[in-house]
Design an enzyme around this catalytic site. Sequence first.
Site, PDB file in Angstrom:
ATOM      1  N   LYS A  74      37.388  66.876  65.142  1.00  0.00           N
ATOM      2  CA  LYS A  74      36.141  67.244  64.446  1.00  0.00           C
ATOM      3  C   LYS A  74      35.526  66.018  63.767  1.00  0.00           C
ATOM      4  CE  LYS A  74      38.139  70.300  61.763  1.00  0.00           C
ATOM      5  NZ  LYS A  74      39.553  70.111  62.169  1.00  0.00           N
ATOM      6  N   ARG A 132      48.172  59.615  63.586  1.00  0.00           N
ATOM      7  CA  ARG A 132      46.873  59.127  63.089  1.00  0.00           C
ATOM      8  C   ARG A 132      47.069  58.109  61.970  1.00  0.00           C
ATOM      9  NH1 ARG A 132      42.532  63.366  61.023  1.00  0.00           N
ATOM     10  NH2 ARG A 132      44.336  64.064  59.850  1.00  0.00           N
ATOM     11  N   ARG A 187      47.655  59.527  56.107  1.00  0.00           N
ATOM     12  CA  ARG A 187      47.294  60.550  55.111  1.00  0.00           C
ATOM     13  C   ARG A 187      48.545  61.307  54.681  1.00  0.00           C
ATOM     14  NH1 ARG A 187      42.058  63.776  57.467  1.00  0.00           N
ATOM     15  NH2 ARG A 187      43.351  65.546  56.860  1.00  0.00           N
ATOM     16  N   ARG A 246      36.519  77.914  56.645  1.00  0.00           N
ATOM     17  CA  ARG A 246      37.915  77.961  57.090  1.00  0.00           C
ATOM     18  C   ARG A 246      38.527  79.330  56.894  1.00  0.00           C
ATOM     19  NH1 ARG A 246      38.963  72.085  56.794  1.00  0.00           N
ATOM     20  NH2 ARG A 246      41.098  71.871  57.500  1.00  0.00           N
ATOM     21  N   ARG A 263      49.638  73.149  58.076  1.00  0.00           N
ATOM     22  CA  ARG A 263      48.177  73.180  58.307  1.00  0.00           C
ATOM     23  C   ARG A 263      47.861  73.981  59.575  1.00  0.00           C
ATOM     24  NH1 ARG A 263      47.169  67.057  58.421  1.00  0.00           N
ATOM     25  NH2 ARG A 263      45.015  67.539  58.968  1.00  0.00           N
TER      26      ARG A 263
HETATM   27  P1  AP5 Z   1      40.236  63.705  63.959  1.00  0.00           P
HETATM   28  O1  AP5 Z   1      38.875  63.450  64.519  1.00  0.00           O
HETATM   29  O2  AP5 Z   1      40.581  63.047  62.668  1.00  0.00           O
HETATM   30  O3  AP5 Z   1      40.517  65.275  63.892  1.00  0.00           O
HETATM   31  P2  AP5 Z   1      40.011  66.359  62.835  1.00  0.00           P
HETATM   32  O4  AP5 Z   1      39.781  67.612  63.617  1.00  0.00           O
HETATM   33  O5  AP5 Z   1      38.865  65.844  62.025  1.00  0.00           O
HETATM   34  O6  AP5 Z   1      41.332  66.486  61.977  1.00  0.00           O
HETATM   35  P3  AP5 Z   1      41.531  66.575  60.413  1.00  0.00           P
HETATM   36  O7  AP5 Z   1      43.022  66.420  60.208  1.00  0.00           O
HETATM   37  O8  AP5 Z   1      40.683  65.624  59.665  1.00  0.00           O
HETATM   38  O9  AP5 Z   1      41.100  68.023  60.173  1.00  0.00           O
HETATM   39  P4  AP5 Z   1      41.568  68.976  59.089  1.00  0.00           P
HETATM   40  O10 AP5 Z   1      40.694  70.113  59.384  1.00  0.00           O
HETATM   41  O11 AP5 Z   1      43.009  69.281  58.994  1.00  0.00           O
HETATM   42  O12 AP5 Z   1      41.375  68.122  57.775  1.00  0.00           O
HETATM   43  P5  AP5 Z   1      40.252  68.117  56.686  1.00  0.00           P
HETATM   44  O13 AP5 Z   1      40.084  66.709  56.292  1.00  0.00           O
HETATM   45  O14 AP5 Z   1      39.056  68.907  57.085  1.00  0.00           O
HETATM   46  O15 AP5 Z   1      41.302  63.287  65.084  1.00  0.00           O
HETATM   47  C1  AP5 Z   1      42.702  63.356  64.823  1.00  0.00           C
HETATM   48  C2  AP5 Z   1      43.419  62.189  65.553  1.00  0.00           C
HETATM   49  O16 AP5 Z   1      43.310  62.369  66.962  1.00  0.00           O
HETATM   50  C3  AP5 Z   1      42.844  60.791  65.261  1.00  0.00           C
HETATM   51  O17 AP5 Z   1      43.916  59.864  65.224  1.00  0.00           O
HETATM   52  C4  AP5 Z   1      41.912  60.508  66.459  1.00  0.00           C
HETATM   53  O18 AP5 Z   1      41.825  59.116  66.710  1.00  0.00           O
HETATM   54  C5  AP5 Z   1      42.628  61.265  67.578  1.00  0.00           C
HETATM   55  N1  AP5 Z   1      41.710  61.865  68.554  1.00  0.00           N
HETATM   56  C6  AP5 Z   1      40.514  62.483  68.293  1.00  0.00           C
HETATM   57  N2  AP5 Z   1      39.984  62.942  69.453  1.00  0.00           N
HETATM   58  C7  AP5 Z   1      40.883  62.639  70.443  1.00  0.00           C
HETATM   59  C8  AP5 Z   1      40.914  62.863  71.868  1.00  0.00           C
HETATM   60  N3  AP5 Z   1      39.912  63.501  72.492  1.00  0.00           N
HETATM   61  N4  AP5 Z   1      42.002  62.415  72.551  1.00  0.00           N
HETATM   62  C9  AP5 Z   1      43.029  61.763  71.919  1.00  0.00           C
HETATM   63  N5  AP5 Z   1      43.036  61.515  70.579  1.00  0.00           N
HETATM   64  C10 AP5 Z   1      41.980  61.947  69.863  1.00  0.00           C
HETATM   65  O19 AP5 Z   1      40.966  68.969  55.512  1.00  0.00           O
HETATM   66  C11 AP5 Z   1      42.074  68.453  54.791  1.00  0.00           C
HETATM   67  C12 AP5 Z   1      42.491  69.448  53.718  1.00  0.00           C
HETATM   68  O20 AP5 Z   1      41.399  69.654  52.785  1.00  0.00           O
HETATM   69  C13 AP5 Z   1      42.850  70.861  54.188  1.00  0.00           C
HETATM   70  O21 AP5 Z   1      44.201  70.943  54.640  1.00  0.00           O
HETATM   71  C14 AP5 Z   1      42.597  71.667  52.904  1.00  0.00           C
HETATM   72  O22 AP5 Z   1      43.662  71.504  51.962  1.00  0.00           O
HETATM   73  C15 AP5 Z   1      41.367  71.013  52.330  1.00  0.00           C
HETATM   74  N6  AP5 Z   1      40.107  71.653  52.809  1.00  0.00           N
HETATM   75  C16 AP5 Z   1      39.150  71.076  53.596  1.00  0.00           C
HETATM   76  N7  AP5 Z   1      38.162  71.937  53.855  1.00  0.00           N
HETATM   77  C17 AP5 Z   1      38.497  73.094  53.227  1.00  0.00           C
HETATM   78  C18 AP5 Z   1      37.868  74.385  53.147  1.00  0.00           C
HETATM   79  N8  AP5 Z   1      36.703  74.665  53.774  1.00  0.00           N
HETATM   80  N9  AP5 Z   1      38.486  75.339  52.413  1.00  0.00           N
HETATM   81  C19 AP5 Z   1      39.649  75.093  51.772  1.00  0.00           C
HETATM   82  N10 AP5 Z   1      40.301  73.909  51.825  1.00  0.00           N
HETATM   83  C20 AP5 Z   1      39.726  72.915  52.543  1.00  0.00           C
END
Ligand code: AP5
Length: 215
Positions: free
Chosen positions: A16, A126, A159, A92, A170
């Site tokens: 994402k 990552r 992270r 979410r 997660r």
């Molecule tokens: P990446 O692009 O970073 O993936 P992502 O989907 O953005 O993953 P995140 O871990 O950032 O998502 P998340 O939803 O868990 O975390 P968030 O920060 O929102 O890619 C991942 C890896 O794969 C990278 O190394 C990349 O290089 C590689 N990659 C990408 N595409 C690829 C491909 N096609 N092929 C191969 N490799 C690839 O949330 C973190 C925390 O915040 C949550 O756990 C929660 O505690 C809190 N939070 C956030 N939003 C909310 C909400 N709405 N409500 C409540 N709590 C929330």
Amino acid sequence: MAAPHVLIIGPPGAGKGTQSSNIASEYGVEHITTGDALRANKDMDISDMDTEHDTPRAYMEAGDLVPDAVVNAIVEEALTTADGFVLDGYPRNLDQAKELEGMTELDVILSLDVSREELIDRLTGRRVCDDCGTNYHVEFDQPEEEGVCDGCGGELIQRDDDEEESVKNRLDVFHEQTAPVIEYYEDRDDFVAIDGEQTPDEVWADIKATIDDHS
Ligand code: AP5
């Protein structure tokens, strides 16, 4: 073409953040991400919201969701100043999805599909630039010099929530709380499932074609 209103949804590690950066630069829209907003405010005092923990940090490090009141306020504030946007990390759960309906309209919902095994590999491998936030991967996307960001020379770190135990929690939280949001959206005309297991360039080609079709 008016600036598009894009929602990108999928499990942790689906890509994402990676694809939101492409969308933001291609269409000149805001990247609204609750994850980055919360990471920048991990120690803010939320005790007045009657929450179990006094800051977002404890929820995030365990891989649990931060309380709705905190994230709803972040998104509402960000949407008031955005013309077009790509919304990443919200909603979410179903309560957040209903809350979003009162805040804005969407042009397209992109749902990235990736298998659990691949997600675990992506997340535990990552590395993120501590200065500019660029993503790397120890196997799939290595920097020119180990541990150093190609773009800004910053240090690459892991992270806290990319440790294996937190990653597995997660993914469980995603299945319990966010998968029902995808089911809630999937009959809409603006919902499109994207194969997130392709290469990043192939995923981007599908996303760009889909947004161009819907805006
Ligand atoms: P990446 O692009 O970073 O993936 P992502 O989907 O953005 O993953 P995140 O871990 O950032 O998502 P998340 O939803 O868990 O975390 P968030 O920060 O929102 O890619 C991942 C890896 O794969 C990278 O190394 C990349 O290089 C590689 N990659 C990408 N595409 C690829 C491909 N096609 N092929 C191969 N490799 C690839 O949330 C973190 C925390 O915040 C949550 O756990 C929660 O505690 C809190 N939070 C956030 N939003 C909310 C909400 N709405 N409500 C409540 N709590 C929330």
